[in-house]
Design a protein around this motif. Structure first.
Motif, PDB file in Angstrom:
ATOM      1  N   UNK A   4      52.999 -61.880   1.174  1.00  0.00           N
ATOM      2  CA  UNK A   4      53.620 -60.841   1.998  1.00  0.00           C
ATOM      3  C   UNK A   4      55.105 -60.675   1.651  1.00  0.00           C
ATOM      4  N   UNK A   5      55.777 -61.775   1.305  1.00  0.00           N
ATOM      5  CA  UNK A   5      57.186 -61.700   0.926  1.00  0.00           C
ATOM      6  C   UNK A   5      57.348 -60.963  -0.407  1.00  0.00           C
ATOM      7  N   UNK A   6      56.423 -61.239  -1.331  1.00  0.00           N
ATOM      8  CA  UNK A   6      56.429 -60.505  -2.612  1.00  0.00           C
ATOM      9  C   UNK A   6      56.263 -59.011  -2.386  1.00  0.00           C
ATOM     10  N   UNK A  30      48.751 -49.815  -4.548  1.00  0.00           N
ATOM     11  CA  UNK A  30      47.420 -50.419  -4.415  1.00  0.00           C
ATOM     12  C   UNK A  30      47.542 -51.895  -4.784  1.00  0.00           C
ATOM     13  N   UNK A  31      47.308 -52.764  -3.813  1.00  0.00           N
ATOM     14  CA  UNK A  31      47.382 -54.203  -4.052  1.00  0.00           C
ATOM     15  C   UNK A  31      46.055 -54.661  -4.669  1.00  0.00           C
ATOM     16  N   UNK A  32      46.109 -55.105  -5.926  1.00  0.00           N
ATOM     17  CA  UNK A  32      44.894 -55.545  -6.616  1.00  0.00           C
ATOM     18  C   UNK A  32      44.631 -57.008  -6.258  1.00  0.00           C
ATOM     19  N   UNK A  33      43.475 -57.247  -5.640  1.00  0.00           N
ATOM     20  CA  UNK A  33      43.166 -58.586  -5.121  1.00  0.00           C
ATOM     21  C   UNK A  33      42.096 -59.310  -5.923  1.00  0.00           C
ATOM     22  N   UNK A  34      41.796 -58.807  -7.128  1.00  0.00           N
ATOM     23  CA  UNK A  34      40.649 -59.343  -7.873  1.00  0.00           C
ATOM     24  C   UNK A  34      40.817 -60.811  -8.264  1.00  0.00           C
ATOM     25  N   UNK A  35      42.056 -61.294  -8.433  1.00  0.00           N
ATOM     26  CA  UNK A  35      42.251 -62.698  -8.807  1.00  0.00           C
ATOM     27  C   UNK A  35      42.774 -63.535  -7.628  1.00  0.00           C
ATOM     28  N   UNK A  47      50.857 -59.854   7.516  1.00  0.00           N
ATOM     29  CA  UNK A  47      52.317 -59.892   7.593  1.00  0.00           C
ATOM     30  C   UNK A  47      53.048 -58.809   6.811  1.00  0.00           C
ATOM     31  N   UNK A  48      52.303 -57.816   6.319  1.00  0.00           N
ATOM     32  CA  UNK A  48      52.965 -56.721   5.597  1.00  0.00           C
ATOM     33  C   UNK A  48      52.170 -55.426   5.772  1.00  0.00           C
ATOM     34  N   UNK A  49      52.838 -54.265   5.604  1.00  0.00           N
ATOM     35  CA  UNK A  49      52.197 -52.966   5.867  1.00  0.00           C
ATOM     36  C   UNK A  49      51.356 -52.438   4.698  1.00  0.00           C
ATOM     37  N   UNK A  50      50.440 -53.240   4.218  1.00  0.00           N
ATOM     38  CA  UNK A  50      49.585 -52.815   3.099  1.00  0.00           C
ATOM     39  C   UNK A  50      48.634 -51.710   3.554  1.00  0.00           C
ATOM     40  N   UNK A  51      48.520 -50.664   2.735  1.00  0.00           N
ATOM     41  CA  UNK A  51      47.632 -49.544   3.060  1.00  0.00           C
ATOM     42  C   UNK A  51      46.444 -49.435   2.099  1.00  0.00           C
ATOM     43  N   UNK A  52      46.568 -50.057   0.927  1.00  0.00           N
ATOM     44  CA  UNK A  52      45.528 -49.931  -0.102  1.00  0.00           C
ATOM     45  C   UNK A  52      45.286 -51.279  -0.768  1.00  0.00           C
ATOM     46  N   UNK A  53      44.014 -51.634  -0.952  1.00  0.00           N
ATOM     47  CA  UNK A  53      43.688 -52.797  -1.772  1.00  0.00           C
ATOM     48  C   UNK A  53      42.619 -52.400  -2.786  1.00  0.00           C
ATOM     49  N   UNK A  77      42.863 -49.882   6.183  1.00  0.00           N
ATOM     50  CA  UNK A  77      43.087 -50.106   4.757  1.00  0.00           C
ATOM     51  C   UNK A  77      42.128 -49.242   3.935  1.00  0.00           C
ATOM     52  N   UNK A  78      42.674 -48.555   2.918  1.00  0.00           N
ATOM     53  CA  UNK A  78      41.829 -47.785   1.999  1.00  0.00           C
ATOM     54  C   UNK A  78      41.434 -48.703   0.845  1.00  0.00           C
TER      55      UNK A  78
END
Length: 283
Positions: A4-6, A30-35, A47-53, A77-78
């Motif tokens: 979240x800090x990143x 778009x936060x890529x979560x594959x790894x 802890x952060x305003x993420x809208x896309x993964x 989240x989209x």
């Protein structure tokens, strides 16, 4: 540093760049979560305003999204499918994702539409020299867009992956190619509209049958776009030949149910020709 800090640090950097470059439009991340492991994703979303993964593999997305949903972390989240889709995974896509980034042929989008996928579709364009990058050449992307347009399958945009390099010139070349591809598609759309504006065509049909077709309204004059013939449609009540009347009534049914049919561009043109065969041109 926590995920979240990143993310928050990246947001600050982007806002600073937007200010220095006078950019007013929104830049979506778009936060890529594959790894990533699920624990890190949970910390990030809490802890952060993420809208896309984004995920690359259907099976990984299934496992992660199930856990995240149970914790109520995916409601706003989209979810993006970034990797290529195998045909046997098609039934799972509508339930898992809102956006598909990896359209490279006509079969996948057709399959998704048949399975009631209501999200966004992006054609993946290969603009770099790297063999590991997916996508199709710009010329094929333009052709594919045209084929999808004919089948009334909406495409939201184009996607590309620049090479993994610090050479900004090479990266810039890739995004320039993508912009040029977009501009060529826009010209193609304008060309299609000039030949036969499909939206106007549908509006024309809606209006055409908004009045009762009977003997008291034998003629209805209708101007369809500048340069098109003004037509008056015959009423079925005054067609004496039985075969013609039956064919005419079938045509009426086709027109009344136009929005329920998945007609191609050519099929719409043929339907328009049929309409003209049953009309009288008005001088």
């Amino acid at each position: 540093m926590k995920p979240s800090q990143n993310y928050l640090s990246l947001l600050e950097e982007i806002e600073s760049l937007k200010s220095s470059l006078c950019i007013s439009y929104e830049i979506e991340i778009v936060v890529v979560t594959k790894y990533s492991n699920v624990e890190d994703i949970i910390e990030l979303l809490k802890n952060s305003p993420v809208k896309h993964i984004g995920e690359n593999r259907v099976q990984d997305a299934e496992k992660k999204f199930k856990i995240l949903s149970e914790q109520g972390l995916l409601s706003n989240i989209k979810k993006h499918m970034l990797g290529p889709i195998q045909s046997n995974k098609l039934p799972k896509i509508p339930k898992l994702f809102d956006v598909v980034h990896s359209i490279e042929d006509i079969d996948i989008p057709v399959g998704l539409v048949k399975r009631n996928f209501l999200g966004e579709l992006l054609i993946e364009v290969k603009t770099s020299y790297e063999e590991t990058k997916h996508g199709i050449p710009p010329e094929e992307a333009i052709e594919l867009f045209g084929k999808l347009k004919e089948q009334n399958i909406p495409i939201s945009g184009l996607m590309t992956m620049a090479p993994f390099t610090d050479d900004e010139t090479e990266i810039s070349k890739c995004f320039k190619k993508l912009r040029e591809t977009k501009e060529k598609i826009e010209k193609m759309i304008e060309s299609l509209k000039t030949k036969l504006d499909l939206e106007t065509w549908e509006n024309y049909l809606n209006f055409f049958y908004s009045f009762p077709v009977n003997e008291s309204s034998i003629k209805k004059i209708l101007e369809y776009r500048e340069g098109f013939t003004i037509l008056a449609l015959l009423s079925p009540d005054i067609i004496e030949d039985k075969n013609n009347k039956e064919e005419y009534e079938k045509l009426l049914d086709s027109l009344k149910n136009i929005h329920k049919q998945n007609l191609t561009f050519e099929e719409r043109q043929r339907l328009f020709i049929k309409v003209k065969q049953f009309t009288i041109p008005i001088p």
